[in-house]
Design a protein around this motif. Structure first.
Motif, mmCIF file in Angstrom:
data_model
loop_
_atom_site.group_PDB
_atom_site.id
_atom_site.type_symbol
_atom_site.label_atom_id
_atom_site.label_comp_id
_atom_site.label_asym_id
_atom_site.label_seq_id
_atom_site.Cartn_x
_atom_site.Cartn_y
_atom_site.Cartn_z
ATOM 1 N N VAL A 14 0.845 -1.201 0.000
ATOM 2 C CA VAL A 14 0.000 0.000 0.000
ATOM 3 C C VAL A 14 0.876 1.246 0.000
ATOM 4 C CG1 VAL A 14 -1.630 1.349 1.363
ATOM 5 C CG2 VAL A 14 -1.988 -1.099 1.053
ATOM 6 N N ALA A 15 1.924 1.261 0.823
ATOM 7 C CA ALA A 15 2.821 2.413 0.879
ATOM 8 C C ALA A 15 3.511 2.624 -0.459
ATOM 9 C CB ALA A 15 3.857 2.224 1.988
ATOM 10 N N LEU A 16 3.921 1.551 -1.104
ATOM 11 C CA LEU A 16 4.581 1.644 -2.403
ATOM 12 C C LEU A 16 3.616 2.175 -3.459
ATOM 13 C CD1 LEU A 16 7.108 1.170 -4.054
ATOM 14 C CD2 LEU A 16 6.360 -1.167 -4.434
ATOM 15 N N THR A 17 2.369 1.710 -3.427
ATOM 16 C CA THR A 17 1.361 2.175 -4.379
ATOM 17 C C THR A 17 1.090 3.661 -4.181
ATOM 18 O OG1 THR A 17 0.334 0.001 -4.416
ATOM 19 C CG2 THR A 17 -1.002 1.834 -5.200
ATOM 20 N N LEU A 18 0.915 4.086 -2.934
ATOM 21 C CA LEU A 18 0.659 5.496 -2.663
ATOM 22 C C LEU A 18 1.848 6.346 -3.079
ATOM 23 C CD1 LEU A 18 -1.125 5.281 0.792
ATOM 24 C CD2 LEU A 18 -2.151 5.700 -1.442
ATOM 25 N N THR A 19 3.052 5.868 -2.813
ATOM 26 C CA THR A 19 4.249 6.600 -3.198
ATOM 27 C C THR A 19 4.335 6.694 -4.708
ATOM 28 O OG1 THR A 19 5.375 5.810 -1.223
ATOM 29 C CG2 THR A 19 6.749 6.701 -2.950
ATOM 30 N N GLY A 20 4.022 5.621 -5.408
ATOM 31 C CA GLY A 20 4.041 5.632 -6.862
ATOM 32 C C GLY A 20 3.033 6.614 -7.432
ATOM 33 N N SER A 25 1.999 11.834 -9.896
ATOM 34 C CA SER A 25 1.299 13.109 -9.815
ATOM 35 C C SER A 25 2.293 14.264 -9.881
ATOM 36 C CB SER A 25 0.503 13.180 -8.513
ATOM 37 O OG SER A 25 -0.068 14.451 -8.363
ATOM 38 N N LYS A 26 3.397 14.122 -9.161
ATOM 39 C CA LYS A 26 4.422 15.164 -9.187
ATOM 40 C C LYS A 26 5.062 15.260 -10.562
ATOM 41 C CE LYS A 26 5.633 15.151 -4.318
ATOM 42 N NZ LYS A 26 6.701 15.000 -3.338
ATOM 43 N N GLU A 27 5.279 14.120 -11.196
ATOM 44 C CA GLU A 27 5.869 14.121 -12.538
ATOM 45 C C GLU A 27 4.926 14.798 -13.528
ATOM 46 O OE1 GLU A 27 8.673 13.951 -15.241
ATOM 47 O OE2 GLU A 27 8.978 13.302 -13.179
ATOM 48 N N ALA A 28 3.625 14.554 -13.395
ATOM 49 C CA ALA A 28 2.643 15.206 -14.261
ATOM 50 C C ALA A 28 2.653 16.713 -14.042
ATOM 51 C CB ALA A 28 1.252 14.641 -13.990
ATOM 52 N N GLU A 29 2.769 17.125 -12.794
ATOM 53 C CA GLU A 29 2.829 18.556 -12.480
ATOM 54 C C GLU A 29 4.100 19.190 -13.065
ATOM 55 O OE1 GLU A 29 1.178 21.972 -11.110
ATOM 56 O OE2 GLU A 29 0.277 19.988 -10.958
#
Length: 71
Positions: A14-20, A25-29
């Motif tokens: 779950v932590a890995l999925t949220l981090t991904g 999202s940051k890369e899109a920004e």
């Protein structure tokens, strides 16, 4: 002891999925911002470097509390 390992593995997944998701999202920004910068520059805009010691806030007038305490 097998259940604890399963819970830890699930929490890690779950932590890995949220981090991904956060990273994508940051890369899109970043991609969006880069496109906006390129459009700004293409339309004739310029970017100038501001010195590190420049601030937008003007200096504040000093306040005096002299005599402000009750007797």
């Amino acid at each position: 002891m097998g259940d604890a390992d399963t819970i830890d593995d699930a929490a890690d997944a779950v932590a890995l999925t949220l981090t991904g998701e956060a990273l994508s999202s940051k890369e899109a920004e970043r991609t969006k911002m880069q496109a906006e910068i390129e459009a700004f520059l293409a339309s004739g805009g310029t970017i100038s470097r501001v010195a590190n010691n420049v601030v937008a806030d003007p200096p504040k007038k000093p306040e005096s509390n002299y005599g402000g305490q009750p007797i």
